[in-house]
Scaffold this active site. Sequence first.
Site, PDB file in Angstrom:
ATOM      1  N   GLY A   1       0.940  -1.052   0.302  1.00  5.08           N
ATOM      2  CA  GLY A   1       0.216   0.431  -0.072  1.00  5.08           C
ATOM      3  C   GLY A   1       0.949   1.413   0.318  1.00  5.08           C
ATOM      4  O   GLY A   1       2.289   1.554  -0.004  1.00  5.08           O
TER       5      GLY A   1
ATOM      6  N   TYR B   1      -4.355 -18.823  -4.403  1.00  3.90           N
ATOM      7  CA  TYR B   1      -5.362 -17.310  -4.509  1.00  3.90           C
ATOM      8  C   TYR B   1      -6.597 -17.619  -3.779  1.00  3.90           C
ATOM      9  O   TYR B   1      -7.204 -16.795  -2.110  1.00  3.90           O
ATOM     10  CB  TYR B   1      -5.103 -15.762  -5.091  1.00  3.90           C
ATOM     11  CG  TYR B   1      -6.374 -14.933  -4.813  1.00  3.90           C
ATOM     12  CD1 TYR B   1      -6.330 -14.414  -3.644  1.00  3.90           C
ATOM     13  CD2 TYR B   1      -7.261 -14.089  -5.973  1.00  3.90           C
ATOM     14  CE1 TYR B   1      -6.447 -12.788  -3.740  1.00  3.90           C
ATOM     15  CE2 TYR B   1      -8.220 -13.536  -5.932  1.00  3.90           C
ATOM     16  CZ  TYR B   1      -7.627 -12.287  -4.399  1.00  3.90           C
ATOM     17  OH  TYR B   1      -8.116 -11.312  -4.263  1.00  3.90           O
TER      18      TYR B   1
ATOM     19  N   ASN C   1     -14.328  -8.009 -10.584  1.00  3.68           N
ATOM     20  CA  ASN C   1     -12.902  -7.302 -10.912  1.00  3.68           C
ATOM     21  C   ASN C   1     -12.884  -5.691 -10.933  1.00  3.68           C
ATOM     22  O   ASN C   1     -13.693  -5.379 -11.550  1.00  3.68           O
ATOM     23  CB  ASN C   1     -12.359  -7.608 -12.444  1.00  3.68           C
ATOM     24  CG  ASN C   1     -12.156  -8.472 -13.065  1.00  3.68           C
ATOM     25  OD1 ASN C   1     -13.116  -9.396 -12.785  1.00  3.68           O
ATOM     26  ND2 ASN C   1     -11.136  -8.906 -13.595  1.00  3.68           N
TER      27      ASN C   1
ATOM     28  N   ARG D   1     -15.258 -10.560 -17.952  1.00  5.78           N
ATOM     29  CA  ARG D   1     -14.747 -10.156 -17.107  1.00  5.78           C
ATOM     30  C   ARG D   1     -15.903  -9.032 -16.538  1.00  5.78           C
ATOM     31  O   ARG D   1     -16.078  -8.232 -17.768  1.00  5.78           O
ATOM     32  CB  ARG D   1     -13.786 -10.039 -16.395  1.00  5.78           C
ATOM     33  CG  ARG D   1     -12.283 -10.817 -16.683  1.00  5.78           C
ATOM     34  CD  ARG D   1     -12.800 -12.250 -15.796  1.00  5.78           C
ATOM     35  NE  ARG D   1     -11.842 -13.078 -16.312  1.00  5.78           N
ATOM     36  CZ  ARG D   1     -12.208 -14.252 -17.051  1.00  5.78           C
ATOM     37  NH1 ARG D   1     -13.277 -14.166 -17.811  1.00  5.78           N
ATOM     38  NH2 ARG D   1     -10.971 -15.220 -16.905  1.00  5.78           N
TER      39      ARG D   1
HETATM   40  N1  LIG Z   1      -9.129  -5.869  -6.722  1.00  7.04           N
HETATM   41  C1  LIG Z   1      -9.053  -6.562  -7.080  1.00  7.04           C
HETATM   42  O1  LIG Z   1     -10.097  -6.665  -8.261  1.00  7.04           O
HETATM   43  C2  LIG Z   1     -10.208  -7.726  -6.051  1.00  7.04           C
HETATM   44  C3  LIG Z   1     -11.291  -8.851  -6.455  1.00  7.04           C
HETATM   45  C4  LIG Z   1     -11.177  -9.402  -5.450  1.00  7.04           C
HETATM   46  C5  LIG Z   1     -10.782  -8.942  -4.351  1.00  7.04           C
HETATM   47  N2  LIG Z   1     -10.191  -8.758  -3.960  1.00  7.04           N
HETATM   48  C6  LIG Z   1      -9.860  -8.271  -2.422  1.00  7.04           C
HETATM   49  O2  LIG Z   1      -9.672  -6.719  -1.920  1.00  7.04           O
HETATM   50  C7  LIG Z   1      -8.457  -6.398  -1.059  1.00  7.04           C
HETATM   51  C8  LIG Z   1      -7.784  -5.565  -1.331  1.00  7.04           C
HETATM   52  O3  LIG Z   1      -7.311  -5.782  -2.369  1.00  7.04           O
HETATM   53  P1  LIG Z   1      -6.911  -4.374  -3.406  1.00  7.04           P
HETATM   54  O4  LIG Z   1      -6.715  -4.548  -4.747  1.00  7.04           O
HETATM   55  O5  LIG Z   1      -6.574  -3.149  -2.543  1.00  7.04           O
HETATM   56  O6  LIG Z   1      -4.967  -5.281  -2.579  1.00  7.04           O
HETATM   57  P2  LIG Z   1      -3.896  -3.756  -2.408  1.00  7.04           P
HETATM   58  O7  LIG Z   1      -2.533  -4.475  -2.504  1.00  7.04           O
HETATM   59  O8  LIG Z   1      -4.509  -2.748  -3.153  1.00  7.04           O
HETATM   60  O9  LIG Z   1      -4.390  -3.589  -0.887  1.00  7.04           O
HETATM   61  C9  LIG Z   1      -4.418  -4.735  -0.238  1.00  7.04           C
HETATM   62  C10 LIG Z   1      -3.401  -3.798   0.950  1.00  7.04           C
HETATM   63  O10 LIG Z   1      -2.996  -4.401   2.171  1.00  7.04           O
HETATM   64  C11 LIG Z   1      -2.017  -4.704   3.001  1.00  7.04           C
HETATM   65  N3  LIG Z   1      -1.933  -5.609   3.769  1.00  7.04           N
HETATM   66  C12 LIG Z   1      -1.267  -6.608   2.957  1.00  7.04           C
HETATM   67  N4  LIG Z   1      -0.252  -7.823   4.035  1.00  7.04           N
HETATM   68  C13 LIG Z   1      -0.809  -6.991   5.064  1.00  7.04           C
HETATM   69  C14 LIG Z   1      -0.656  -7.564   6.086  1.00  7.04           C
HETATM   70  N5  LIG Z   1       0.042  -8.830   6.574  1.00  7.04           N
HETATM   71  N6  LIG Z   1      -0.451  -6.846   6.965  1.00  7.04           N
HETATM   72  C15 LIG Z   1      -0.932  -5.442   7.330  1.00  7.04           C
HETATM   73  N7  LIG Z   1      -1.129  -4.964   6.277  1.00  7.04           N
HETATM   74  C16 LIG Z   1      -1.465  -5.658   5.079  1.00  7.04           C
HETATM   75  C17 LIG Z   1      -1.235  -3.890   2.316  1.00  7.04           C
HETATM   76  O11 LIG Z   1       0.020  -3.215   2.589  1.00  7.04           O
HETATM   77  C18 LIG Z   1      -2.101  -3.304   1.071  1.00  7.04           C
HETATM   78  O12 LIG Z   1      -1.941  -1.887   1.763  1.00  7.04           O
HETATM   79  C19 LIG Z   1      -7.809  -7.998  -0.910  1.00  7.04           C
HETATM   80  O13 LIG Z   1      -7.960  -8.630   0.390  1.00  7.04           O
HETATM   81  C20 LIG Z   1      -8.365  -8.863  -1.777  1.00  7.04           C
HETATM   82  O14 LIG Z   1      -8.193  -9.579  -2.471  1.00  7.04           O
HETATM   83  C21 LIG Z   1      -9.727  -7.480  -5.260  1.00  7.04           C
END
Ligand SMILES: NC(=O)c1ccc[n+]([C@@H]2O[C@H](COP(=O)([O-])OP(=O)(O)OC[C@H]3O[C@@H](n4cnc5c(N)ncnc54)[C@H](O)[C@@H]3O)[C@@H](O)[C@H]2O)c1
Length: 332
Positions: free
Chosen positions: A36, A144, A173, A224
């Site tokens: 992040g 995943y 997505n 998608r």
């Molecule tokens: N982006 C998509 O299309 C999508 C689709 C379905 C589900 N998701 C889910 O949505 C959530 C957010 O996705 P995103 O795209 O914003 O991802 P992202 O990578 O932008 O954000 C995830 C955040 O979690 C933090 N993080 C990861 N592991 C950590 C830990 N152990 N401790 C503390 N912080 C931690 C990272 O630093 C990051 O800021 C995730 O759970 C992902 O699985 C995303």
Amino acid sequence: MNILITGGAGYIGSHTARALLEQGHKVCVFDNLSRGHKEAVQRTVGLEQLTIASLHDTDRLTQVLLSEGIELVIHLAAFALVGESQTRPEMYFRNNVLGSQSLLSAMNQANVHKLIVSSTTAVYGTPRQMPITESFERAPVNQYGRTKLEMELSLEHAVSQSDLAVVALRYFNAAGAHPNGDLGEDHHPETHLIPITLQVALGQREQLEIFGDDYATPDGTCVRDYVHVCDLASAHICAMDVLSSGKVQYFNIGTGAGTSVSEVLDACRKVSGHPIPSVAGIRRSGDPDILYADNSKAVSELKWSPKYTSIEQIVETAWKWHSESPSGYRSG
Ligand SMILES: NC(=O)c1ccc[n+]([C@@H]2O[C@H](COP(=O)([O-])OP(=O)(O)OC[C@H]3O[C@@H](n4cnc5c(N)ncnc54)[C@H](O)[C@@H]3O)[C@@H](O)[C@H]2O)c1
């Protein structure tokens, strides 16, 4: 309400934090910044509301929950790259499954009973029928998806042992950026279609490689369900109203419509005014032809509906972000 967002420095987390602030909630962010951006937190809740620590640090989580008087946790922190999950399965298990269990344990110690979590369409694997409803079998086809299924199962166990109330949102997505242009997608490496396509328009890539054009879809490219990140953010706000003790409630969060890779590419060309050259490459293993949501449960029970219903509208917001901040948050 006092709310903690894990992963609030990430793509979806930062948009969700802003949406909650706009509703008048007090929001804290817990993020280890592994994926992040501090700048994203600065632009939303402010750095004084950021705890930089890992989900694995149960004591730190408990301390934040208690000291900030947290009443609800929105859990988004996870690793979310399908390809990486296949090559580093243990890292994904540890972060997504054990990390979530650490959070549950901290919430239990701090007497916090409300939880909204992000799950994913990847838990469904490769369903034979479309659209996908919440009652479809959970049969993930990659690590995943398996880690998110494990998280869902842990939550089901936890609610059976306590008065925890859980809503799990299965996002399709995520796409687009905040219409202000100051929050958006900034992943390294970037694997999502719209940012990659727009990187070609910005001269950061030579061409778009399309992974297969011989799928069983009208134009041969994968279809998608692209849902705007601000619509995802608003789904969390709607979910707060239906939390109910002793249950995990699942909702698909998608637009209910499918868009092909070629249609996304056309929208990016139109919005950016750039020809965006493309080349058809080979298929990636495990990519289903078509995935899109039946979102009727979210529409009827959460009273949620997406505001961004055309791919062009979604791409317009993404283009604003990427063209104004071509190096993401490092653009300043
Ligand atoms: N982006 C998509 O299309 C999508 C689709 C379905 C589900 N998701 C889910 O949505 C959530 C957010 O996705 P995103 O795209 O914003 O991802 P992202 O990578 O932008 O954000 C995830 C955040 O979690 C933090 N993080 C990861 N592991 C950590 C830990 N152990 N401790 C503390 N912080 C931690 C990272 O630093 C990051 O800021 C995730 O759970 C992902 O699985 C995303």
